[in-house]
Write a protein that holds these residues in place. Structure first.
Motif, PDB file in Angstrom:
ATOM      1  N   GLU A  27       0.829  -1.202   0.000  1.00 34.71           N
ATOM      2  CA  GLU A  27       0.000   0.000   0.000  1.00 34.71           C
ATOM      3  C   GLU A  27       0.863   1.251   0.000  1.00 34.71           C
ATOM      4  O   GLU A  27       1.888   1.314   0.678  1.00 34.71           O
ATOM      5  N   HIS A  95      -5.987  -0.074  -3.402  1.00 32.06           N
ATOM      6  CA  HIS A  95      -6.395  -1.424  -3.002  1.00 32.06           C
ATOM      7  C   HIS A  95      -5.939  -2.459  -4.029  1.00 32.06           C
ATOM      8  O   HIS A  95      -6.626  -3.446  -4.258  1.00 32.06           O
ATOM      9  N   VAL A 101     -13.630  -1.217  -7.010  1.00 28.77           N
ATOM     10  CA  VAL A 101     -12.976  -0.809  -5.769  1.00 28.77           C
ATOM     11  C   VAL A 101     -13.969  -0.072  -4.879  1.00 28.77           C
ATOM     12  O   VAL A 101     -14.907   0.556  -5.375  1.00 28.77           O
ATOM     13  N   SER A 104     -12.947   0.312   2.575  1.00 26.86           N
ATOM     14  CA  SER A 104     -13.157  -0.728   3.576  1.00 26.86           C
ATOM     15  C   SER A 104     -13.875  -0.106   4.774  1.00 26.86           C
ATOM     16  O   SER A 104     -13.970   1.125   4.885  1.00 26.86           O
ATOM     17  N   VAL A 130      -9.849   6.068  -3.385  1.00 20.82           N
ATOM     18  CA  VAL A 130      -9.188   4.774  -3.322  1.00 20.82           C
ATOM     19  C   VAL A 130      -9.114   4.227  -4.743  1.00 20.82           C
ATOM     20  O   VAL A 130     -10.082   4.273  -5.497  1.00 20.82           O
TER      21      VAL A 130
END
Ligand code: ZN
Ligand code: ZN
Length: 473
Positions: A27, A95, A101, A104, A130
């Motif tokens: 990440e 991600h 996508v 979370s 994201v």
């Protein structure tokens, strides 16, 4: 919750995604600073201006709640940097690979905990993006307490690419009328054209040919800007023009002056002719007419909402304004033109048709010295002074339908392939076709690193945060 969209130049987007989605599959993070544009119906677009990568291990560190997080210092620094220019700061992470996508639960919990106070510090919206390799999602928090989601990111490159949170599947079927061309674009491509709005600046010999082609292609809406009326000298190159559009019986040079004045009053505006052409094409294309100069505030505002602009007007004023709009609002432009060189004794020299793509990724028309400062100053003078200060000759340049067709057909082909994602060109070069020599030259546009328009310090992506260069009224 309402939706916002995002526009970005492909070069900036690629540099961001190559930092966020590195081959190590770990990440990574950063901040995307964006300008803002709001259209007449209140829809908000974020315009990518600058990406700040977060240094791994320094700005992006192991998280206390999630796997990794941006440090408070990085977030604060990015938000304050955005604040000085009035920009929206989007905190970005990835991600991994995939074509869908979403945030979370950990992501969303941290937004709820932190973003209201970040909005207070920013004095402007703050959000999160994201990324996946072929998808993007966004969560934007506003000063008034409302919250928006991102519906689509439009990337302006050699193709115009749309990236969404989930893959979009076309449910459209092909109309019988579109059978032949939809075999090229597909139902999805035809629908993209139908949802597109294209600006045509200048509805003369070149612009009107573009209008004819764009209408037949089934482009959904055209914004057509031209202050002029049809004249008899236009009839040999304006598609669809009739003698009565020019009030030809009255405006002929043999008529007395008062009859010609009356004729000029009765002649039809070129933008009216544009609407008639589009209607006759029968593909449902709507036309927004502006029988004004491009510097009319309403006309300029309409251009800022286009998906593409064809610049077919030859004034320095139009070039300057459209060049600014292209970068300030991240709208791709194709400048088209024809030049027949004739010397003092009437000898014909080289004959050029040009197609010049202007995008956020390349040098602009200012860098290429295509905006003549003297001409710009001259055009800003009132009509009466302009006539005396004019270059003196008052002679008109040669103009021929077939030569206009070379440039316009190439430009509309470029546009339709870009909008439907079918171009394979690696970059957008200027194209110059020499009709007499049958030679076509491609040149990479020069980019001035200090350009006031297209450089990092310029107006890229500023949108409504900067005023357009319009004359004061
Ligand atoms: Zn996440
Ligand atoms: Zn430039």
């Amino acid at each position: 919750m309402s939706v916002v969209s995002l526009r970005a130049g492909q070069t900036l987007w690629t540099s961001m995604t190559s930092h966020i989605l590195q081959p190590d599959r770990d990440e990574h993070g950063g901040a995307l600073l964006c300008g803002v544009a709001v259209n007449a119906s209140g829809h908000r677009r974020l315009l990518a201006r600058r990406f700040i990568p977060a240094a791994d291990g320094l700005d992006y560190v192991p998280g206390t709640r999630g796997y990794r997080q941006l440090t408070a210092a990085f977030i604060r620094r990015s938000i304050l940097e955005a604040r000085t220019e009035g920009l929206v700061c989007l905190l970005v992470h990835g991600h991994g690979r995939g074509d869908s996508v979403g945030f979370s639960t950990t992501d969303l919990t941290s937004h709820e905990r932190g973003y209201p106070s970040l909005v207070d510090i920013a004095g402007q919206s703050v959000g999160a993006l994201v990324l996946a390799s072929h998808a993007v999602a966004g969560d934007i928090w506003n000063v008034d307490g409302s919250r928006d989601t991102l519906d689509v990111a439009t990337l302006v490159g050699t193709n115009i690419t749309r990236v969404t949170p989930e893959p979009t599947r076309s449910t459209h079927s092909i109309r019988a009328e579109d059978d032949r061309q939809a075999r090229l674009f597909g139902a999805a491509g035809q629908e993209l054209l139908r949802r597109s709005r294209v600006g045509v600046v200048g509805a003369g010999g070149a612009g009107m040919l573009a209008i004819e082609m764009l209408s037949r292609l089934g482009v959904g809406e055209l914004v057509v800007i031209d202050p002029d009326k049809v004249e008899i000298t236009n009839l040999n190159r304006l598609p669809g023009a009739l003698r009565r559009d020019a009030a030809a019986a009255l405006t002929h040079p043999d008529r007395p002056q008062w009859v010609r004045t009356l004729g000029t009053r009765l002649a039809r505006h070129k933008v009216r002719l544009a609407t008639r052409l589009a209607r006759r094409a029968g593909q449902g294309t709507r036309v927004k007419e502006f029988a004004t100069n491009v510097t009319d505030p309403q006309a300029a505002a309409a251009l800022t909402e286009c998906d593409y602009i064809i610049l077919a007007a030859d004034t320095a004023t139009a070039r300057h304004l459209v060049n600014v709009i292209a970068h300030q609002y991240l709208i791709p432009v194709l400048q088209v033109g024809t030049k027949v060189n004739v010397d003092d004794v009437g000898t014909i020299g080289r004959i050029f048709s040009v197609i010049r793509p202007v995008t956020p990724n390349t040098g602009c028309m200012k860098c290429a010295a295509l905006i003549n400062g003297n001409k710009l100053a001259l055009e800003a003078l009132p009509e009466s002074q302009r006539r005396t200060a004019d270059y003196g000759t008052g002679e008109h340049a040669p103009s021929v339908i077939a030569l206009n067709g070379v440039a316009v057909s190439a430009a509309v082909t470029h546009l339709m392939l870009a909008l439907t994602g079918l171009r394979t060109a690696e970059q957008d070069d200027f194209v110059l076709h020499d009709a007499r020599a049958s030679v076509t030259k491609y040149t990479e546009p020069y980019r001035d690193p200090a350009c006031a328009v297209c450089s990092a310090a310029g107006i890229m992506g500023m949108g409504d945060l900067r005023a357009l260069p319009l004359p004061r009224t």
